[in-house]
Scaffold this active site. Structure first.
Site, short mmCIF file in Angstrom:
data_model
loop_
_atom_site.label_atom_id
_atom_site.label_comp_id
_atom_site.label_asym_id
_atom_site.label_seq_id
_atom_site.Cartn_x
_atom_site.Cartn_y
_atom_site.Cartn_z
N ASP A 141 7.94 10.63 16.90
CA ASP A 141 8.07 10.88 15.46
C ASP A 141 6.79 11.52 14.94
O ASP A 141 6.18 11.05 14.00
CB ASP A 141 8.35 9.56 14.73
CG ASP A 141 8.69 9.76 13.25
OD1 ASP A 141 9.06 10.88 12.87
OD2 ASP A 141 8.57 8.79 12.49
N LEU A 152 0.86 -1.19 0.00
CA LEU A 152 0.00 0.00 0.00
C LEU A 152 0.89 1.24 0.00
O LEU A 152 0.74 2.14 -0.82
CB LEU A 152 -0.89 -0.03 1.24
CG LEU A 152 -1.97 1.02 1.36
CD1 LEU A 152 -3.11 0.70 0.41
CD2 LEU A 152 -2.49 1.06 2.80
N THR A 153 1.81 1.28 0.95
CA THR A 153 2.80 2.36 0.97
C THR A 153 4.09 1.83 1.55
O THR A 153 4.11 0.86 2.29
CB THR A 153 2.40 3.54 1.89
OG1 THR A 153 2.00 3.01 3.14
CG2 THR A 153 1.33 4.39 1.28
N GLN A 154 5.18 2.52 1.18
CA GLN A 154 6.45 2.27 1.83
C GLN A 154 6.68 3.47 2.72
O GLN A 154 6.94 4.57 2.24
CB GLN A 154 7.56 2.13 0.79
CG GLN A 154 8.91 1.87 1.43
CD GLN A 154 9.95 1.40 0.41
OE1 GLN A 154 9.81 1.66 -0.78
NE2 GLN A 154 10.98 0.74 0.88
N GLY A 155 6.53 3.27 4.02
CA GLY A 155 6.67 4.38 4.97
C GLY A 155 8.13 4.64 5.26
O GLY A 155 9.01 4.31 4.46
N ALA A 156 8.37 5.26 6.42
CA ALA A 156 9.73 5.62 6.77
C ALA A 156 10.57 4.39 7.10
O ALA A 156 11.75 4.33 6.80
CB ALA A 156 9.71 6.58 7.95
#
Ligand SMILES: Nc1ncnc2c1ncn2[C@@H]1O[C@H](COP(=O)(O)OP(=O)(O)O)[C@@H](O)[C@H]1O
Ligand SMILES: [Mg+2]
Lengths: 302, 352
Positions: free
Chosen positions: A169, A39-43
């Site tokens: 964060d 879905l997403t590549q986060g931090a």
């Protein structure tokens, strides 16, 4: 002594960037052959959307893959500590009624957590879309709806601090605005009632397949009406120190002004509502001024 | 157009001439000279001695740079100098030279932010269009991205700079300063293999290195080769921990922190390019680690070699000329220096 000088008398030849290889996105067991789409590549994590136990129960798999650049010993240690810290705090927040996704399952050795799905978008995206609208003249700066969102952010962070948790964060990517209909209706049958937090209770709820057949609440006024949900607790610490709380706000403030320069005036609203959110918040705001000053004064030399 | 650049914010004095061809062609480096003040072993460079060094070298380097560039004084459009940040006395000694030239030759002055100099030079050399920038040097540790006419600081060190941390760690272990401590640490690290626990401190997109120095003292003591074997620090498998292991562990730990905060910024702004600038950026292990991170995100890392990574006059000439072309100069009265000059204070009028 001759100068140890570099001599370069040529036009600057641009360095050709190497062709990027396809990133490796192999999931650990038991998801290895599951064909889940990123879905997403986060931090630090890869986030996949799937369902939990029943097809009507959406969830995310948050997978922290081994970082190829990091020494394996260090990598394992960091992944495990952060995953456990995140899971523990999510459970605690939920118990205390702070808006966070619930934890459904996890495996610290393999680096994954299964979390409740939040229908909505990140505040990062909300602000970007809003800034576009302002540019096009569809919305005016400082409009009430957006101020409302900021007020909710301030309150959410205040609630978190009040229960003795500092996020570590806080960026607009780690705050989500839940889509309003889903927050009251059928978003998460697993987590509708407080007191249903044990894993077995969640499973039961999931197996029951509660599917949102309850009476619908009044139609929401605006898509910005939903709740603020805090996510991504990998760098969390449990503390009630004013300093830590102030640094949390400072991190958010800088992320805000760096990413959303047009929305900078809105940040003030976050602080005002934070100030009213719990006893002791005013002291944190005073401390924030010190932290800011330190930041500006920070010596930039060795 | 041609600019002369003078840099002297730390222990290096750099003089360079750059030409910006009128069309959209890349800039041309006409000359790029540098001389480094090396302090005695076990010591850092003091402002006073560094300033004396810069004053002793500045005239000679300017003469040589102009000669090498093969340009006439009339061809030079402006004199660019480092306004800050940096150490007061060295900055001033170079600014005096810039002012003198400006009066002598009747050329306008342009005061340049040192960090912006690094960023613009890095972009010019690598052709990275809009990267997240990791700026790492003896005095600076910042993660920067461009937005709305400014280079905005997303993350930075909460205490000391990375280069400073490595230098002081090296001094504690009595590693020599020549050519520079970081280089020697890098060479020793190549021979290390055991990872020792060193404090890892990341807070959001910020990080902290001061805990490492406290640990360094203890580690240096327990790895002293004069100690009997029984008293020396050992790994879990009973192997004796060496100085090489300590350098290796230091690099693996602090660079992992830097790569992590860079990755966080990339994720947050949604960028796939990363540019590493500043002296520590010439470290091959850091470049390699950054490359692995970028590849994992389907992106690319851009780095420059030591000619441009390490402080130099060309970057000041280049960034100054960019600003000059937007019609901005620094009047003689305003041609001061400042030890503190944050990257985001500069209005970047030359970018969209
Ligand atoms: N529970 C969730 N429901 C929906 N989307 C989520 C959820 N958790 C994370 N996401 C999405 O994935 C992104 C990355 O997740 P996050 O927990 O912040 O990981 P990272 O540490 O990699 O930043 C978020 O910015 C958000 O867009
Ligand atoms: Mg995140």
């Amino acid at each position: 002594m001759a100068p140890s000088a570099d001599i370069a008398i040529e036009p600057i030849a641009p360095i050709e960037p190497p062709a990027p290889l396809a990133p490796l996105h192999a999931l650990p067991p038991p998801f290895t052959d599951s064909n889940l789409e990123v879905l997403t590549q986060g931090a630090e994590a890869l986030v996949y959307k799937t369902t939990f136990l029943t097809p009507a129960t959406p969830c995310v798999v948050k997978y922290r893959p081994p970082k190829p650049y990091r020494h394996p010993t260090l990598d394992k240690r960091l992944t495990k500590t952060r995953l456990l810290a995140e899971a523990r705090v999510l459970v605690r927040c939920r118990k205390e009624g702070v808006g966070v996704p619930g934890v459904l399952a996890g495996d610290w050795d393999n680096g994954w957590l299964v979390l409740e799905w939040i229908e909505g978008m990140t505040v990062r995206k909300v602000l970007d879309e809003w800034a576009d609208k302002v540019k096009r003249g569809d919305k005016k700066e400082g409009d009430d709806e957006m101020l409302g969102v900021m007020r909710k952010v301030g309150r959410a962070v205040g609630r978190l601090h009040d229960i003795g948790v500092c996020h570590g964060d806080l960026t607009t990517s780690n705050l989500m605005l839940r889509q309003p209909s889903s927050s009251t209706e059928h978003a998460s049958p697993l987590f509708q009632h407080r007191g249903h937090q044990t894993v077995s209770a969640m499973r039961e709820a999931a197996m029951d397949g509660a599917d949102g057949s309850e009476p619908s609440p009044p139609q929401p006024q605006s898509e910005l009406d939903g709740d603020i949900i805090l996510i991504d607790f990998g760098l969390v610490s449990q503390t009630i120190q004013d300093e830590d709380r102030a640094v949390d706000l400072y991190v958010l403030e800088r992320a805000f002004s760096a990413t959303h320069p047009a929305a900078e005036p809105l940040f003030q609203k976050i602080l005002t509502s934070y100030g009213e959110s719990f006893k002791g918040a005013k002291t944190v705001l005073r401390r924030l001024e010190d932290v800011r000053l330190r930041g500006r004064k920070r010596s930039m030399l060795g | 157009m041609i600019a002369l650049g003078l840099e002297g914010s730390a222990n290096k004095i750099g003089i360079g001439l750059i030409s910006h061809p009128s069309s959209n062609k890349p800039p041309i480096v006409l000359s790029n000279l540098r001389h480094t003040y090396v302090s005695p072993p076990g010591e850092g460079f003091l402002p006073k001695d560094t300033a004396i060094h810069h004053r002793a070298w500045v005239v000679r380097l300017i003469k040589q740079a102009v000669r090498q560039a093969g340009v006439k004084i009339e061809d030079i459009d402006c004199i660019c100098y480092t306004k800050g940040p940096g150490m007061g006395a060295p900055l001033q000694s170079v600014a005096v030279a810039a002012r003198t030239l400006s009066l002598l030759w009747g050329k306008p002055l342009v005061g340049v932010n040192h960090c912006v100099g690094h960023i613009e030079m890095g972009r010019a050399i690598t052709n990275a269009s809009n990267p997240v920038v990791l700026y790492v040097s003896g005095g600076n540790t910042q993660v920067i991205a461009y937005s709305a006419q400014r280079y905005r600081i997303f993350g930075e060190t909460l205490d000391i700079a990375i280069g400073n941390c490595i230098d002081r760690f090296a001094r504690t272990l009595m590693i020599p300063n020549d050519p520079f401590p970081g280089y020697n640490v890098e060479q020793l690290a190549k021979k290390g293999k055991n990872l020792v626990d060193i404090p890892y401190a990341v807070k959001g997109m910020d990080c902290s290195f001061s805990g490492i120095l406290a640990a360094a003292d203890i580690l240096a003591h327990s790895t002293n080769e004069a100690l009997p074997d029984g008293k020396r620090l050992k790994t879990e498998d009973g192997e004796i921990v060496t100085r090489e292991d300590l350098c290796f562990s230091l690099q693996e730990t602090v660079f992992a922190m830097l790569v992590e905060i860079t990755e966080r910024a990339m994720a947050h702004v949604g960028s796939k390019q990363v540019l590493v600038v500043g002296g520590v950026g010439s470290n091959e292990r850091l470049q390699q680690m950054m490359g692995m991170m970028a590849r994992d995100r389907g992106g690319t890392v851009f780095a420059t070699d030591e000619r441009f990574c390490i402080d130099n006059g060309i970057m000041i000439a280049h960034a100054g000329l960019l600003e000059y072309k937007t019609g901005i100069t620094t009047s003689l009265e305003d041609s001061t220096c400042t030890q503190r000059f944050r990257t985001d204070e500069v209005f970047v009028g030359w970018r969209d």
